[in-house]
Design a protein around this motif. Sequence first.
Motif, PDB file in Angstrom:
ATOM      1  N   LEU A  24       0.832  -1.225   0.000  1.00 20.61           N
ATOM      2  CA  LEU A  24       0.000   0.000   0.000  1.00 20.61           C
ATOM      3  C   LEU A  24       0.858   1.264   0.000  1.00 20.61           C
ATOM      4  O   LEU A  24       1.882   1.331   0.684  1.00 20.61           O
ATOM      5  N   LYS A  44      -7.669  -3.069   6.770  1.00 19.89           N
ATOM      6  CA  LYS A  44      -7.797  -1.668   7.223  1.00 19.89           C
ATOM      7  C   LYS A  44      -7.199  -1.472   8.612  1.00 19.89           C
ATOM      8  O   LYS A  44      -6.396  -0.570   8.841  1.00 19.89           O
ATOM      9  N   MET A 211      -9.866  -0.740  -0.470  1.00 16.47           N
ATOM     10  CA  MET A 211      -8.909  -1.842  -0.414  1.00 16.47           C
ATOM     11  C   MET A 211      -9.646  -3.155  -0.583  1.00 16.47           C
ATOM     12  O   MET A 211     -10.807  -3.282  -0.224  1.00 16.47           O
ATOM     13  N   ARG A 215      -4.784  -5.005  -0.870  1.00 16.48           N
ATOM     14  CA  ARG A 215      -4.308  -4.138  -1.954  1.00 16.48           C
ATOM     15  C   ARG A 215      -5.241  -2.976  -2.203  1.00 16.48           C
ATOM     16  O   ARG A 215      -6.434  -3.055  -1.921  1.00 16.48           O
ATOM     17  N   MET A 216      -4.667  -1.918  -2.796  1.00 13.70           N
ATOM     18  CA  MET A 216      -5.501  -0.779  -3.153  1.00 13.70           C
ATOM     19  C   MET A 216      -6.226  -1.062  -4.472  1.00 13.70           C
ATOM     20  O   MET A 216      -5.613  -1.524  -5.421  1.00 13.70           O
TER      21      MET A 216
END
Length: 309
Positions: A24, A44, A211, A215-216
């Motif tokens: 990230l 998160k 996310m 991953r974004m």
Amino acid sequence: MKDIVINVENVSKTFKTVKAVDGLSFTVEKASCFALLGPNGAGKTTMMKMIYGRALRDRGQSKIQVFGYDPAESELDIKYLSGVVPQENNLDDELNVIENLLVYARFYDIGAAEARVRIAGLLEFLELAEKVKSRIRELSGGMKRRLIIARALLNNPKLLILDEPTTGLDPQVRHLIWDKLRQLKKSGITILLTTHYMEEAFEISDSIIIMHKGRMVLEGPPRKLLQEHMERYVLEVLSGEEGERLKKLADEKNIRVDGSHEVTLFYSHNFESLESLAHGLGVWQYHLRQSNLEDLFLRTTGRALSGVE
Ligand SMILES: Nc1ncnc2c1ncn2[C@@H]1O[C@H](COP(=O)(O)OP(=O)(O)OP(=O)(O)O)[C@@H](O)[C@H]1O
Ligand SMILES: [Mg+2]
């Protein structure tokens, strides 16, 4: 140049076999609100914990800077500049409201007289003044959450980190908390937040990250993301025979269809074309509305994963 409070570059976190956060990168500007969104298990909380030094990132080519400090080395410096609302309520049930706050003030070396002034102001601000002597178990869920926010503000932080501040709260309390967060932002505090309420993210965030599996998937201001990645309007139709007929019609008109659930969704930039698709349906059979962040969220994190990158 913009004032950057948090800088995250190529950060990962692995728990045994699980890659909770996977490469990230993002920045958070001063006095802005930045939201991390994602389904359960997206990473998160793990990302947040690495920012305030409660979890260590994987070794490698990566960087986290919070007010210029690396949380892996300077947890305490960051702690003094930040307030944290963790995902789980962690109030001391043995103590009452003011005692919970006084204990915390002592952690921060705030003198007793000063602490009492700040506590009175914060309980007022979060509309808990009447509960000053209440036991924790006598508080409702919303009151506990507000108390934890008050506690996070006790050391006059410049950065407020909130992990799902409003989960499970009623709409009144949620709106109250949004108002308070907006006021704090106006006063110059930077806010990093996670939430499962897309409306919350849309209402108070200047920028968001969606996310998925560490991953974004998408990053940017919520309105801009909506504009760039979603059709403007959605027609929801209760599936059934009508649904099948409409799907065929939509295909002919090049209207995007998501028919993977009980409610079939038709997406278009053109309101009239959806209106004409709904023509002839009973008012209770359909709902024609503007698309929102939840549509985008479901699209990118898997309502209908097929066809979505
Ligand atoms: N201490 C830990 N040990 C092992 N695995 C962990 C630990 N903490 C988190 N994980 C795993 O890391 C992944 C990300 O978890 P995390 O709590 O960061 O998700 P989240 O996005 O905050 O989810 P939620 O919305 O449910 O709070 C999950 O697969 C979780 O099981
Ligand atoms: Mg979490």
